[in-house]
Design an enzyme around this catalytic site. Sequence first.
Site, PDB file in Angstrom:
ATOM      1  N   HIS A 143       0.745  -1.265   0.267  1.00  0.00           N
ATOM      2  CA  HIS A 143       0.167   0.116   0.409  1.00  0.00           C
ATOM      3  C   HIS A 143       0.583   1.504   0.086  1.00  0.00           C
ATOM      4  O   HIS A 143       1.825   1.362   0.702  1.00  0.00           O
ATOM      5  CB  HIS A 143      -1.110  -0.141   1.052  1.00  0.00           C
TER       6      HIS A 143
ATOM      7  N   ASP B 257     -15.645   2.347   7.021  1.00  0.00           N
ATOM      8  CA  ASP B 257     -14.515   3.543   6.821  1.00  0.00           C
ATOM      9  C   ASP B 257     -15.313   4.845   5.998  1.00  0.00           C
ATOM     10  O   ASP B 257     -14.529   5.626   4.890  1.00  0.00           O
ATOM     11  CB  ASP B 257     -13.468   2.751   5.779  1.00  0.00           C
TER      12      ASP B 257
ATOM     13  N   ARG C 274     -15.120  12.513   7.734  1.00  0.00           N
ATOM     14  CA  ARG C 274     -13.953  13.056   7.888  1.00  0.00           C
ATOM     15  C   ARG C 274     -13.635  14.442   6.764  1.00  0.00           C
ATOM     16  O   ARG C 274     -13.026  14.845   6.630  1.00  0.00           O
ATOM     17  CB  ARG C 274     -12.899  12.303   7.998  1.00  0.00           C
TER      18      ARG C 274
ATOM     19  N   SER D 274      -7.994   3.529   9.031  1.00  0.00           N
ATOM     20  CA  SER D 274      -8.646   3.569   7.572  1.00  0.00           C
ATOM     21  C   SER D 274      -8.128   2.714   6.791  1.00  0.00           C
ATOM     22  O   SER D 274      -8.507   1.857   6.186  1.00  0.00           O
ATOM     23  CB  SER D 274      -8.759   4.804   7.524  1.00  0.00           C
TER      24      SER D 274
ATOM     25  N   LYS E 283      -8.639  -1.693   6.248  1.00  0.00           N
ATOM     26  CA  LYS E 283      -9.115  -2.123   4.932  1.00  0.00           C
ATOM     27  C   LYS E 283      -7.954  -3.190   4.469  1.00  0.00           C
ATOM     28  O   LYS E 283      -8.320  -4.217   3.561  1.00  0.00           O
ATOM     29  CB  LYS E 283      -9.239  -0.944   3.487  1.00  0.00           C
TER      30      LYS E 283
HETATM   31  N1  URA Z   1      -6.021   6.692   2.974  1.00  0.00           N
HETATM   32  C1  URA Z   1      -7.110   6.606   3.424  1.00  0.00           C
HETATM   33  O1  URA Z   1      -7.710   5.411   3.110  1.00  0.00           O
HETATM   34  N2  URA Z   1      -7.499   6.530   4.855  1.00  0.00           N
HETATM   35  C2  URA Z   1      -6.986   8.130   4.810  1.00  0.00           C
HETATM   36  O2  URA Z   1      -7.404   8.351   6.360  1.00  0.00           O
HETATM   37  C3  URA Z   1      -6.242   8.527   4.467  1.00  0.00           C
HETATM   38  C4  URA Z   1      -5.657   7.695   2.974  1.00  0.00           C
END
Ligand code: URA
Length: 442
Positions: free
Chosen positions: A87, A166, A173, A188, A192
């Site tokens: 990621h 999320d 947010r 977050s 995932k």
């Molecule tokens: N990417 C995400 O998936 N979540 C965040 O909070 C910031 C960047």
Amino acid sequence: MDDATLTPPRIIACKRDGGALGRDAIAAFVRGATDGSWADYQLSALLMAIYLRGMDAAETAALTEAMMRSGVVADLSGVPGRKVDKHSTGGVGDKVSLPLAAMVAACGVPVPMISGRGLGHTGGTLDKLESIPGFRVGLSLEEYRAQVGRIGCALIGQTRDLAPADKKLYALRDVTATVECLPLICASIMSKKMAEGIDALVLDVKFGRGAFMKTLPEARALAEAMCAIGAAMAKPTRALLTRMDQPLGRAVGNAVEVAESIACLRGEAEGAEDLMELTYSLGAEMLLLARVETEAAAARARLAGVVASGAALEKFREIVAAQGGDPRVCDDPVGILPAARLTGEVRSARAGWVAGVDAMAVALAALRLGAGRTRAEDAVDHAVGFTRLAKVGARVEAGDLLGVVHANDETRLAEARAALAGAVEIADEAPAAEALIVERIG
Ligand code: URA
């Protein structure tokens, strides 16, 4: 707090006053976000309290786990081997996921990769992939599982059933100025990733002008927090802290980045040594975490081997074909990928050294060309962007090329040329060389 006190106002007040939330309170909050039993104003109030008061490591881990369990957790236990994903926290020209997934899968390591779309200044892997005619990123979880089992890799988008909390919390947010909050970012991203069914994770945490985190200490804090969560969830996680001041590679956009990724898989990404270096470094970490190699040097050699033999490009072709895309893109990217109507060069006004290429300025110019989106529902123009971008440290003479703009209308072409000219800094002295990969954590 006991069950009777787990009401939204009490939980919000606890965090407002600087208290630590227990697992039950965090679970109630995440349940409230998922099933709609908390109102948006209550969720937002708690998000702001977390933003202001922070969360300790135990709270962040509990939040991550509750968000991961708010939906389906993919079960890839039927797929042999350790499944490893990568990621990135988001950069400019960051197309690493495309060549990396194919290279690592060609080394026999399953790569289940669930990616995002571009939003704001950063590009998204899904938008890049969708510039390949026919490519389908919307596989179901069942198709995803079957494809990882069959060919060792799937490149898909977030499904509705993965970490739905999320989705809700991120949207709130975004509109309540609570995005830039370390525990919330951490939970977050990691919720995932942990829901993907992986065994281990490699993170590319970027810092600099074109990154979400502007400084190395900020990036380090985020990387350390994410690695700690991975460890707490028994998913070994390693992070590289990487510089994002200039675009990665020489192309920024969607189709143009796919073309550069294919060149990278052929070992022919001319002038994009930074892209190759980062791809090999992240790939080596993935092979180590997958336990198919024990030494970084051997892991890099194995990755270079699948590029040289053509196996990595063949794996990419297999992925493209499996997901409905036109596999001829691997042989003839220019003929298959969408092309912009207009191109315009930007040339240096004087001789000197390229001292900087402002990644944020290039990203915003690409956004104005139509390569990205400012709202989630915006459409993306896959054909536009920049190619042949100059790299920091290059010597240029007056009239040398600094980059090529690909645009679909004259006004935007002119604006992008001016923006690129302003983004490239030419100095009399060669700039000091700076390492791309600055630290390794985890
Ligand atoms: N990417 C995400 O998936 N979540 C965040 O909070 C910031 C960047």
